[in-house]
Design a protein around this motif. Structure first.
Motif, PDB file in Angstrom:
ATOM      1  N   THR A  76       0.836  -1.212   0.000  1.00 13.73           N
ATOM      2  CA  THR A  76       0.000   0.000   0.000  1.00 13.73           C
ATOM      3  C   THR A  76       0.868   1.258   0.000  1.00 13.73           C
ATOM      4  OG1 THR A  76      -1.673  -1.210   1.262  1.00 13.73           O
ATOM      5  CG2 THR A  76      -1.908   1.177   1.179  1.00 13.73           C
ATOM      6  N   ARG A 126       0.928   4.197  -2.841  1.00 17.22           N
ATOM      7  CA  ARG A 126       0.653   5.611  -2.511  1.00 17.22           C
ATOM      8  C   ARG A 126       1.829   6.537  -2.858  1.00 17.22           C
ATOM      9  NH1 ARG A 126      -3.875   4.400  -3.111  1.00 17.22           N
ATOM     10  NH2 ARG A 126      -5.381   3.980  -1.457  1.00 17.22           N
ATOM     11  N   SER A 127       3.042   5.982  -2.916  1.00 16.17           N
ATOM     12  CA  SER A 127       4.205   6.833  -3.190  1.00 16.17           C
ATOM     13  C   SER A 127       4.469   7.004  -4.686  1.00 16.17           C
ATOM     14  CB  SER A 127       5.453   6.264  -2.512  1.00 16.17           C
ATOM     15  OG  SER A 127       5.815   5.037  -3.119  1.00 16.17           O
ATOM     16  N   GLN A 178      -1.244   5.911  -7.444  1.00 14.13           N
ATOM     17  CA  GLN A 178      -1.692   6.243  -6.085  1.00 14.13           C
ATOM     18  C   GLN A 178      -3.202   6.436  -5.952  1.00 14.13           C
ATOM     19  OE1 GLN A 178      -0.622  11.039  -6.200  1.00 14.13           O
ATOM     20  NE2 GLN A 178       0.655   9.653  -5.031  1.00 14.13           N
ATOM     21  N   LYS A 179      -3.911   6.582  -7.090  1.00 16.22           N
ATOM     22  CA  LYS A 179      -5.370   6.771  -7.007  1.00 16.22           C
ATOM     23  C   LYS A 179      -6.137   5.449  -6.893  1.00 16.22           C
ATOM     24  CE  LYS A 179      -5.566  11.168  -9.472  1.00 16.22           C
ATOM     25  NZ  LYS A 179      -5.913  11.825 -10.741  1.00 16.22           N
ATOM     26  N   HIS A 202      -7.951   2.456  -5.426  1.00 14.68           N
ATOM     27  CA  HIS A 202      -8.637   2.240  -4.143  1.00 14.68           C
ATOM     28  C   HIS A 202      -8.103   0.944  -3.518  1.00 14.68           C
ATOM     29  CE1 HIS A 202     -12.157   3.035  -1.519  1.00 14.68           C
ATOM     30  NE2 HIS A 202     -12.172   1.718  -1.366  1.00 14.68           N
ATOM     31  N   GLY A 226      -1.904   4.640   4.390  1.00 17.18           N
ATOM     32  CA  GLY A 226      -2.765   5.300   3.408  1.00 17.18           C
ATOM     33  C   GLY A 226      -3.751   4.402   2.693  1.00 17.18           C
ATOM     34  N   ASP A 271      -7.443   2.805   1.906  1.00 16.15           N
ATOM     35  CA  ASP A 271      -8.769   3.434   1.942  1.00 16.15           C
ATOM     36  C   ASP A 271      -9.677   2.796   2.978  1.00 16.15           C
ATOM     37  OD1 ASP A 271      -8.844   5.400  -0.412  1.00 16.15           O
ATOM     38  OD2 ASP A 271      -7.953   3.606  -1.298  1.00 16.15           O
TER      39      ASP A 271
END
Length: 310
Positions: A250, A254-255, A260-261, A263, A283, A285
Motif C-alpha cells: 500500500t 501511494r508513493s 496512487q489513485k 482504491h 494510506g 482506503d
C-alpha cells in the motif's frame, strides 16, 4: 496500560518497513514452524481439556481460559501428522484469527524472531495441492515453515461463503459485469473464498499470490501507460504475505503518482488494536476483517455505485 501502549507503538513502527515478528515452535520433531506474533494473544502450558463430542478430531477439547471457553486444535493432527500425546508437557498458543479465538496445541515454543518479509518466500513449487504451508524462510541454516492457518480453520470450521439476499441488487449486478477487481493473498483458501464471493457480485477477478507479485503487476501496467484506477474498481490485499506485506504494498502504491489513485482495501485475519492506526499510516482506503462475505460484497457494490456516479 503504559506497557500495552508501548507494545502498540513498537509494532506500528514496523508498518511500511516490510517487517514481522515470528513466534517459533515445534510439533512432533525437529522441524521449526513459525506464526506471526500479531496473531498471538498468549502462550501457556497445556491446560486441562474437556472433550467435546461430535467435534472435529483435530479439536482435542476445549479449555477454560480467563473466563472464556476456547477450542484447542492439535496442529500436528491438522497438518496430517500423528497427534501429540504428552499433553501435560505440551503448550498452547492462544491466537485470534478473523475475530475468533482458538488455541493451537504444540510440543514446544522456542523464541520470537524479528524478520524482513523479503526473507519469507512462497513454498517451493511442487509441494503439492494438499500442503499446509503458506510460506518458508531460513534461520540459522534451518528451514522454518509457516503454516496456512486459514486453510486449517476452513477445514475444521468451514465458514459460509454465501452473500445474504438484498446485499447485491439486480441493477448493480448488471453493472458489475464490466468491472474488474484485483486481489492479492498468499493463502490459496483465502483467494478462493474472496474470488467466489466477488464473482457472485458479478465482477471479474484478477488474483495474485503475494505483495511483490501485485506490485510488479501494477508497475508493469503503469510502465505501459495504463491507469490501475481505471482498469480496477479496487485492490483487495491481505496483509501478511511473503516477499512484500500488504502495508508495504500500500505504501509503495501511494508513493507512486501513477498508481496512487487506486482504491486499496486491506483484508486480513489480523485482529486487534493495531489495525486502524496501521491502515491510516500507510494510506489504505479501508480495512476489512476476514472473512465476511456480506461486508466484502457491500464494499464492492459501494465502489460500483461510486464509479458509475451513483
Amino acid at each position: 496500560m503504559a506497557g500495552v501502549l508501548d507494545s502498540v507503538n513498537q509494532r506500528t513502527q514496523l508498518v511500511g518497513q516490510n517487517r514481522l515478528e515470528l513466534l517459533l515452535f515445534r510439533l512432533d520433531g525437529k522441524q521449526l514452524y513459525g506464526i506471526n506474533v500479531f496473531k498471538v494473544k498468549e502462550v501457556l502450558q497445556c491446560p486441562k481439556l474437556t472433550i467435546m463430542p461430535k467435534s472435529s478430531p483435530v479439536v482435542r477439547g476445549v479449555a477454560n481460559i480467563r473466563g472464556g471457553t476456547i477450542p484447542i486444535l492439535d496442529l500436528a493432527l491438522a497438518t496430517g501428522r500423528t497427534g501429540l500425546n504428552d499433553l501435560q508437557n505440551s503448550f498452547v498458543i492462544i491466537t485470534e484469527y478473523n475475530t475468533k479465538v482458538q488455541g493451537f496445541l504444540v510440543r514446544s515454543v522456542e523464541r520470537i524472531v524479528n524478520m524482513n518479509w523479503e526473507e519469507i518466500h512462497p513454498p517451493p513449487k511442487g509441494t503439492g495441492r494438499d500442503h499446509y504451508l503458506t510460506a518458508v524462510t531460513r534461520l540459522d541454516q534451518q528451514l522454518v515453515e509457516i503454516i496456512d492457518v486459514e486453510k486449517i480453520l476452513a477445514e475444521v470450521a468451514p465458514m459460509s461463503e454465501a452473500i445474504s439476499e438484498g446485499v447485491v441488487d439486480v441493477e448493480t449486478q448488471a453493472k458489475a459485469v464490466s468491472k474488474k477487481v484485483l486481489i492479492c493473498d498468499d493463502s490459496s483458501v483465502a483467494r478462493k473464498q474472496v474470488t467466489r464471493c466477488l464473482e457472485s457480485v458479478g465482477v471479474e477477478v484478477v488474483s495474485l499470490n503475494d505483495g511483490r507479485q501485485a506490485y510488479d503487476y501494477l508497475h508493469k501496467m503503469v510502465e505501459e501507460g495504463r491507469r490501475p484506477e481505471e482498469e480496477f474498481l479496487m485492490l483487495i490485499s491481505d496483509i501478511e504475505m511473503p516477499e512484500m506485506d500488504g502495508y508495504t504494498l500500500t505504501a509503495e502504491i501511494r508513493s507512486d503518482p501513477r498508481m496512487q489513485k487506486l482504491h486499496v482495501i486491506l483484508h486480513t485475519s489480523l485482529s486487534g488494536v493495531f489495525n486502524q492506526a496501521m491502515v491510516k499510516k500507510v494510506g489504505a482506503d479501508d480495512f476489512l476483517a476476514k472473512f465476511r462475505p456480506d461486508d466484502l460484497a457491500s464494499r464492492v457494490v459501494e465502489r460500483i455505485r461510486v464509479s458509475d456516479g451513483g
